[in-house]
Design an enzyme around this catalytic site. Structure first.
Site, mmCIF file in Angstrom:
data_model
loop_
_atom_site.group_PDB
_atom_site.id
_atom_site.type_symbol
_atom_site.label_atom_id
_atom_site.label_comp_id
_atom_site.label_asym_id
_atom_site.label_seq_id
_atom_site.Cartn_x
_atom_site.Cartn_y
_atom_site.Cartn_z
ATOM 1 N N SER A 13 43.057 -36.945 -11.941
ATOM 2 C CA SER A 13 41.642 -37.131 -12.654
ATOM 3 C C SER A 13 42.600 -38.766 -13.449
ATOM 4 C CB SER A 13 41.238 -36.512 -14.268
ATOM 5 O OG SER A 13 42.523 -35.955 -14.709
ATOM 6 N N ASN A 14 44.048 -39.000 -14.366
ATOM 7 C CA ASN A 14 44.488 -39.648 -15.152
ATOM 8 C C ASN A 14 44.381 -41.039 -13.637
ATOM 9 O OD1 ASN A 14 44.699 -39.288 -17.459
ATOM 10 N ND2 ASN A 14 46.029 -37.986 -17.010
ATOM 11 N N ILE A 92 59.779 -32.878 -10.982
ATOM 12 C CA ILE A 92 61.073 -33.973 -11.865
ATOM 13 C C ILE A 92 61.813 -35.225 -11.271
ATOM 14 C CG2 ILE A 92 63.396 -33.537 -12.771
ATOM 15 C CD1 ILE A 92 62.802 -30.927 -13.116
ATOM 16 N N HIS A 109 51.834 -37.098 -20.596
ATOM 17 C CA HIS A 109 51.903 -35.961 -21.200
ATOM 18 C C HIS A 109 51.506 -35.459 -22.000
ATOM 19 C CE1 HIS A 109 54.500 -32.117 -20.993
ATOM 20 N NE2 HIS A 109 54.131 -31.994 -22.551
ATOM 21 N N ASP A 141 62.883 -41.491 -18.273
ATOM 22 C CA ASP A 141 64.313 -41.925 -18.100
ATOM 23 C C ASP A 141 64.600 -40.349 -17.276
ATOM 24 O OD1 ASP A 141 64.306 -39.410 -19.694
ATOM 25 O OD2 ASP A 141 65.011 -41.215 -21.380
ATOM 26 N N VAL A 144 63.579 -34.680 -18.671
ATOM 27 C CA VAL A 144 62.339 -34.522 -19.123
ATOM 28 C C VAL A 144 61.035 -34.338 -20.085
ATOM 29 C CG1 VAL A 144 60.731 -32.696 -18.294
ATOM 30 C CG2 VAL A 144 63.045 -32.840 -16.976
ATOM 31 N N GLU A 174 43.735 -38.657 -22.979
ATOM 32 C CA GLU A 174 44.656 -39.062 -21.756
ATOM 33 C C GLU A 174 44.124 -40.488 -21.209
ATOM 34 O OE1 GLU A 174 46.612 -36.491 -18.912
ATOM 35 O OE2 GLU A 174 46.521 -34.743 -20.590
#
Length: 200
Positions: A13-14, A92, A109, A141, A144, A174
């Site tokens: 969705s983003n 990750i 996030h 970076d 997390v 978002e």
């Protein structure tokens, strides 16, 4: 024109919000050249193809992380991607991946980092009794949900909120915040001092 690569694991969705912002002209100076997923059945891949975008799945199941990341890196490099947007990418990112695209990977996030990193940030906020939640657009970076923060948007936590109602209101923010954060990075009008993103 900055060439964007989008990584997703689900419905995306983003990703769709970014694509819409590009299409309606509110996000300028970039184009999506590749959408990648680690899941062959991710709905976001079908959505990307319906928009006429190049989309590929590189399944991660049963493949060592380093090998899978090398395949992802190669696909992004072959597409000459300048900037990467993680849009619900549920893996990750390895140090090797980050080193291949230093300060060129963005994530969003669903919390006001550094609060509630990791999975189910909305549930964490409710369980903790937070009165304000939100979302964060940040550089990625090696830790997390940790990189330099670019944009944050707040959402009040209501007394009658459930996980689903809070998550839905955060998701609305978002969709706006990611395009805003991306536009700020594309402008190049910023500097990073320590952990701080500072607009020029």
């Amino acid at each position: 024109m900055t060439r964007l690569g989008v990584l997703l694991s689900g419905r995306g969705s983003n990703f769709l919000a970014i694509a819409e912002a590009i299409n309606n002209g509110s996000l300028r100076g970039c184009e999506i050249v590749l959408v990648l997923s680690n899941k062959a059945d991710a709905p976001g891949i079908d959505a990307a193809r319906q928009l006429g975008l190049e989309a590929r799945a590189i399944p991660s199941k049963g493949i060592p992380r380093q090998e899978h990341d090398r395949q992802m890196i190669a696909a992004l490099q072959d597409a000459r991607v300048d900037l990467i947007c993680l849009a619900g990418y549920m893996r990750i990112i390895s140090p090797e991946f980050i080193a291949a695209f230093p300060n060129r990977i963005l994530n969003i996030h669903p919390s006001l980092l550094p609060s509630f990193p990791g999975l189910d940030a909305q549930g964490q906020a409710l369980e903790y009794g937070a009165k304000i939640a939100g979302c964060t657009v940040h550089f990625v970076d090696e830790q997390v949900d940790h990189g330099t923060i670019i944009v944050q948007r707040t959402v009040p936590v209501l007394d009658n909120d459930t996980h689903d109602t809070l998550a839905a209101r955060i998701l609305e923010q978002e969709h706006q915040a990611y395009a805003e954060g991306l536009q700020r990075v594309l402008s190049g009008e910023y500097r990073i001092e320590g952990r701080r993103y500072i607009r020029k």
